[in-house]
Write an enzyme that holds these catalytic residues in place. Structure first.
Site, short mmCIF file in Angstrom:
data_model
loop_
_atom_site.label_atom_id
_atom_site.label_comp_id
_atom_site.label_asym_id
_atom_site.label_seq_id
_atom_site.Cartn_x
_atom_site.Cartn_y
_atom_site.Cartn_z
N LYS A 193 0.86 -1.19 0.00
CA LYS A 193 0.00 0.00 0.00
C LYS A 193 0.89 1.24 0.00
O LYS A 193 1.50 1.58 1.01
CB LYS A 193 -0.92 0.05 1.22
CG LYS A 193 -1.99 1.14 1.02
CD LYS A 193 -2.58 1.67 2.29
CE LYS A 193 -1.95 2.91 2.82
NZ LYS A 193 -1.99 4.10 1.94
N GLU A 269 9.28 1.32 11.00
CA GLU A 269 10.27 2.39 10.77
C GLU A 269 9.51 3.70 10.96
O GLU A 269 8.73 4.09 10.09
CB GLU A 269 10.81 2.31 9.33
CG GLU A 269 11.55 1.03 8.99
CD GLU A 269 12.88 0.90 9.69
OE1 GLU A 269 13.37 1.90 10.26
OE2 GLU A 269 13.42 -0.21 9.70
N CYS A 303 12.90 11.11 7.82
CA CYS A 303 12.73 10.60 9.17
C CYS A 303 14.01 10.81 9.98
O CYS A 303 13.98 10.95 11.19
CB CYS A 303 12.39 9.12 9.11
SG CYS A 303 13.47 8.21 8.02
P1 NAD Z 1 1.67 8.27 8.11
O1 NAD Z 1 1.93 7.45 9.31
O2 NAD Z 1 0.60 9.27 8.15
O3 NAD Z 1 1.32 7.32 6.87
C1 NAD Z 1 2.18 6.27 6.48
C2 NAD Z 1 1.37 5.23 5.73
O4 NAD Z 1 0.44 4.65 6.66
C3 NAD Z 1 0.52 5.80 4.58
O5 NAD Z 1 0.53 4.88 3.52
C4 NAD Z 1 -0.86 5.90 5.22
O6 NAD Z 1 -1.90 5.83 4.27
C5 NAD Z 1 -0.87 4.67 6.12
N1 NAD Z 1 -1.84 4.70 7.22
C6 NAD Z 1 -2.44 5.78 7.80
N2 NAD Z 1 -3.30 5.37 8.76
C7 NAD Z 1 -3.24 4.02 8.80
C8 NAD Z 1 -3.88 3.02 9.59
N3 NAD Z 1 -4.78 3.33 10.52
N4 NAD Z 1 -3.56 1.74 9.39
C9 NAD Z 1 -2.63 1.39 8.45
N5 NAD Z 1 -2.02 2.29 7.65
C10 NAD Z 1 -2.31 3.59 7.83
O7 NAD Z 1 3.07 8.91 7.69
P2 NAD Z 1 3.37 9.89 6.48
O8 NAD Z 1 2.81 11.23 6.83
O9 NAD Z 1 3.02 9.25 5.18
O10 NAD Z 1 4.97 9.95 6.54
C11 NAD Z 1 5.66 10.74 7.44
C12 NAD Z 1 6.10 9.93 8.65
O11 NAD Z 1 6.85 8.80 8.22
C13 NAD Z 1 7.04 10.71 9.54
O12 NAD Z 1 6.68 10.51 10.88
C14 NAD Z 1 8.39 10.08 9.26
O13 NAD Z 1 9.31 10.21 10.29
C15 NAD Z 1 8.04 8.67 8.99
N6 NAD Z 1 9.10 8.02 8.20
C16 NAD Z 1 9.93 7.12 8.83
C17 NAD Z 1 10.96 6.52 8.12
C18 NAD Z 1 11.88 5.53 8.78
O14 NAD Z 1 12.54 4.76 8.06
N7 NAD Z 1 11.99 5.48 10.09
C19 NAD Z 1 11.15 6.80 6.77
C20 NAD Z 1 10.28 7.71 6.17
C21 NAD Z 1 9.26 8.31 6.90
#
Ligand code: NAD
Length: 495
Positions: A193, A269, A303
């Protein structure tokens, strides 16, 4: 019939026409979602709609998971030897390399990233990752263990089954692709997804899976909202493992779902609030270059972003002056123009979120050294923003901003710097600048983070990546990633 979106690029850095199928990719074919819904993707440079992309629901997740389960049993998993899986991953890498500029252009269009970065770093890294895990596909074997003379035991590293991969929008291609190739190399099938904000690049890659030889159902892509498609994956009982990159908030929900349903294995992550420590004995130029890259690259939407910069008192004034000059010199604009250093933020929501943090910093009494407001009134541009005069309890010091915003904080002693740096719920990354190797290593070991970068930034697909504390658990990349996608079976033989 699914729709195809076509875009003609006529820019200083890329000219060409790119098409991408905007359907769901299930069982080796692009299909329409059961409920025929769609989501618009938006160009962050202009704020205009790029394309309508199919949006699945839990019904589509059920279909995709059933396809992945069937493929695992009939035409993948233990049925296909590692060397054959490796060959397919190698072919996949070749196909991506052949189309690298198309893919990079699409990724830049969808995210606002500089074409320079997608074409020279992100797509080439995807190629490298596929080749790297192709190499592991036939080398992830177990051990023979002596017990006593009448027995021996051995272990097998077996695939888990159906893996769900949920990705964010900041590195849409890389975050989803790394998960897919690791799952495939270890013999699992996958349902991906992508982020609903940036689904185009992985849909483009979907075109290459059949050509690379992967049987239908081995890779499936269901675009859609997190609360529907993401949640359905987290709740699904036929998924054996879920690998997630995204916010800590959603990571927590996923763990809860896994606990309440089938105890599927989870790797997370998550977010970060990474510290950088610059000591008096640092090479100033190196420290400025490395720190600028570590916070302003990708408009700070990383991140690992080093948003808390702790600088020792002896070098503080010189560092602040040089760092602020470098930040002011960053040209913010359209990443297809060829003369910019930083693009927009990914969406209006993200821009408002980042500007909200900037306002909260101002309201709490921090001083803006440069930046601090939106650039222009079209697109989602926020210039590099530096705060000084912060206190440890301020919201901007404690929470992940995920934009080009940092704060520079003065310290006296090594102990004090370590204490402040570790005063966070996150533990993803940290950076240390010092020419005293003993100090650099001592501090890197004392900082609570999954990775430590000394005198520069990190890199290398063979190096494990992943956080500790509330930045998550489980490693991606490198040999350690294989453990997260396999189970160990012990077999006892009585002689
Ligand atoms: P997000 O958590 O809002 O969304 C991430 C993914 O999860 C999206 O595909 C979203 O549609 C999905 N999602 C949302 N609600 C969900 C649910 N209830 N159940 C399952 N899936 C769901 O994050 P974002 O805004 O897309 O990305 C930014 C965040 O990602 C930041 O906090 C960043 O630090 C983190 N990030 C971490 C890493 C790492 O490797 N540690 C890398 C990149 C980004």
């Amino acid at each position: 019939m699914t729709a195809t979106y076509t875009h003609t690029f006529d820019t200083p850095v890329y000219k060409g026409t790119v098409s991408v199928n905007t359907g769901l990719f299930i069982n080796g074919k692009f299909v329409e979602p059961v409920l025929k819904q769609s989501i618009e993707t938006v160009n962050p440079v202009t704020g205009e709609v790029i394309a309508k992309v199919s949006a699945g629901t839990s019904e589509d997740v059920d279909i995709a998971v059933a396809a992945a389960k069937k493929a695992f049993k009939s035409s993948w998993g233990l049925k296909v030897p590692g060397h054959q899986r490796g060959r397919m991953l190698g072919k996949l890498a070749d196909l991506i390399e052949e189309h690298k500029d198309e893919l990079a252009a699409l990724e830049s269009l969808d995210t606002g990233k500089l074409f320079l970065h997608t074409s020279k770093f992100e797509v080439p890294t995807a190629v490298q990752v596929s080749r790297y895990f192709a190499g592991w596909a036939d080398k992830n074997y177990g051990q023979t263990i002596e017990t006593d003379e009448s027995k021996f035991a051995y272990t097998r590293h077996e695939p888990i089954g159906v893996v769900a991969a949920i990705a964010p929008w900041n590195y849409p291609l890389l975050t989803s692709f790394i998960k897919v190739v690791t799952a495939l190399a270890t013999g699992n099938t996958v349902v991906v997804k992508p982020s609903e904000v940036t689904p185009l690049s992985i849909l483009k890659v979907a075109e290459y899976f059949n050509a690379a030889g992967f049987p239908p159902g081995v890779v499936n892509i269901v675009n859609g909202y997190g609360q529907t498609v993401g949640q359905a994956l987290a709740d699904h009982r036929d998924i054996g493992k879920l690998t997630f990159t995204g916010s800590t908030l959603v990571g927590r929900k996923i763990m809860e779902s896994a606990a309440k349903t089938n105890l599927k294995r989870v790797t997370l992550e998550l977010g970060g609030k990474s510290p950088t420590l610059v000591f008096d004995d640092a090479d100033l130029q190196r420290a400025v270059t490395g720190t600028v890259l570590n916070i302003f690259h990708n408009s700070g939407q990383m991140c690992t972003a080093g948003s808390r910069i702790y600088v020792q008192e002896g070098i503080y004034d010189r560092f602040v002056e040089a760092f602020a000059a470098a930040a002011r010199g960053i040209k913010v604009g359209n990443g297809f123009d060829g003369n910019c250093d930083q693009g927009p933020l990914v969406s209006e929501i993200q821009m408002k979120r980042v500007l909200g943090y900037v306002e909260s910093g101002k309201a709490e009494g921090a001083k803006v050294l440069t930046g601090g407001s939106r650039q222009g009134d079209k697109g989602f541009f926020v210039p590099p923003t530096i705060f000084v005069n912060t206190t440890p309890d301020m919201k901007i010091v404690r929470e992940e901003i995920f934009g080009p915003v940092c704060m520079i904080i003065k310290f006296k002693t090594e102990e004090e710097a370590i204490e402040h740096a570790n005063d966070t719920e996150y533990g993803l990354s940290c950076q240390v600048f010092s020419q005293d190797i003993s100090r650099a290593l001592r501090v890197a070991h004392a900082l609570e983070a999954g990775q430590a970068l000394i005198n520069g930034i990190g890199g290398g697909v063979g190096v494990p990546f992943g956080g500790i504390k509330q930045s998550g658990f489980g490693k991606e990349l490198g040999q350690h990633a294989l453990e997260a996608f396999t189970t160990v079976k012990a077999v006892h033989v009585n002689l």
